[in-house]
Design a protein around this motif. Structure first.
Motif, mmCIF file in Angstrom:
data_model
loop_
_atom_site.group_PDB
_atom_site.id
_atom_site.type_symbol
_atom_site.label_atom_id
_atom_site.label_comp_id
_atom_site.label_asym_id
_atom_site.label_seq_id
_atom_site.Cartn_x
_atom_site.Cartn_y
_atom_site.Cartn_z
ATOM 1 N N ASP A 193 0.835 -1.207 0.000
ATOM 2 C CA ASP A 193 0.000 0.000 0.000
ATOM 3 C C ASP A 193 0.872 1.260 0.000
ATOM 4 O OD1 ASP A 193 -2.289 -1.479 0.018
ATOM 5 O OD2 ASP A 193 -2.731 -1.193 2.152
ATOM 6 N N GLU A 194 1.922 1.236 0.817
ATOM 7 C CA GLU A 194 2.818 2.391 0.890
ATOM 8 C C GLU A 194 3.511 2.634 -0.449
ATOM 9 O OE1 GLU A 194 6.695 3.946 3.493
ATOM 10 O OE2 GLU A 194 5.559 2.166 4.133
ATOM 11 N N ALA A 195 3.964 1.546 -1.095
ATOM 12 C CA ALA A 195 4.609 1.695 -2.394
ATOM 13 C C ALA A 195 3.640 2.245 -3.441
ATOM 14 C CB ALA A 195 5.167 0.348 -2.844
ATOM 15 N N ALA A 196 2.407 1.776 -3.394
ATOM 16 C CA ALA A 196 1.400 2.266 -4.333
ATOM 17 C C ALA A 196 1.111 3.741 -4.117
ATOM 18 C CB ALA A 196 0.132 1.439 -4.204
ATOM 19 N N GLN A 198 3.167 5.948 -2.895
ATOM 20 C CA GLN A 198 4.332 6.733 -3.337
ATOM 21 C C GLN A 198 4.389 6.832 -4.855
ATOM 22 O OE1 GLN A 198 7.641 4.761 -1.459
ATOM 23 N NE2 GLN A 198 7.288 5.746 0.527
ATOM 24 N N ALA A 199 3.908 5.791 -5.520
ATOM 25 C CA ALA A 199 3.943 5.767 -6.974
ATOM 26 C C ALA A 199 2.822 6.586 -7.600
ATOM 27 C CB ALA A 199 3.861 4.329 -7.485
ATOM 28 N N ALA A 200 1.796 6.849 -6.819
ATOM 29 C CA ALA A 200 0.613 7.556 -7.352
ATOM 30 C C ALA A 200 0.933 9.020 -7.658
ATOM 31 C CB ALA A 200 -0.523 7.466 -6.339
#
Length: 200
Positions: A193-196, A198-200
């Motif tokens: 979730d955190e990676a998603a 940051q990528a958003a």
């Protein structure tokens, strides 16, 4: 991946409490696995006032310094083992108050339980599982239940915990296996979730 970090929470703050004994015992069992970093969190070290913040920490920063330190400590962990007494068919007042001060540290994390009381703390644990669901935590099915016939003689000085503890060793592995599985699953999901985000 680094070892998951587990906090073992002692729920009773009474001077004559029994809970510190099984807390150390279950912490030692968890640490002996080799795949967990384990630390005991004693509510007696955090003299929290009765919850009086304008709102939960889910909605605003906590104005109380002790409560903020308690939240910071809980935030260090990937999962928890709560050692709870049963008071009047529920958990201790100290534990409920501490939880009311610290909503967000439990979100999307796994929680296991060690209970003690007249029916092995079963009613307290059942109540605590429902509370954890409200906190968006994942309460695992398995638990360790220490009955009154086991802990009362210890509190009366007739036996020691070291004599009694082996009676419960057989119940520990399955509980810890479930805790570790769900702790790793939720840790991976939180990281995704955190990676998603940051990528958003």
């Amino acid at each position: 991946m680094s070892k998951a970090k587990i906090g073992v929470i002692i729920s009773s703050t009474r001077p004559t409490r029994f809970g510190d004994k099984p807390a150390k015992w279950i912490a030692d069992h968890a640490a002996a696995r080799g795949d967990l970093d384990v630390e005991i969190v004693d509510l007696a070290d955090y003299p929290l006032p009765l919850f009086d913040a304008p709102a939960s920490d889910a909605w605003m920063p906590t104005p109380n310094e002790t409560a903020a330190k308690f939240q910071e400590k809980l935030n260090e962990f990937d999962g928890y083992i709560i050692v709870t007494a049963e008071y009047n068919r529920s958990i201790t007042g100290a534990l409920k108050n501490a939880i009311d001060w610290a909503y967000t540290p439990f979100v999307k994390k796994a929680v296991a339980f060690v209970g003690y009381g007249s029916v092995g703390g079963a009613r307290a644990i059942e109540h605590l599982r429902n509370i954890m669901v409200e906190l968006q935590a994942v309460p695992v099915r398995h638990a360790v239940h220490i009955g009154g016939s086991d802990f009362v003689p210890i509190m009366m000085g007739q036996k020691t915990w070291e004599e009694t503890a082996p009676n419960f060793d057989a119940f520990v592995p399955e509980m810890l296996e479930n805790l570790v599985w769900w702790t790793n699953a939720t840790r991976n999901a939180r990281a995704a979730d955190e990676a998603a985000d940051q990528a958003a």
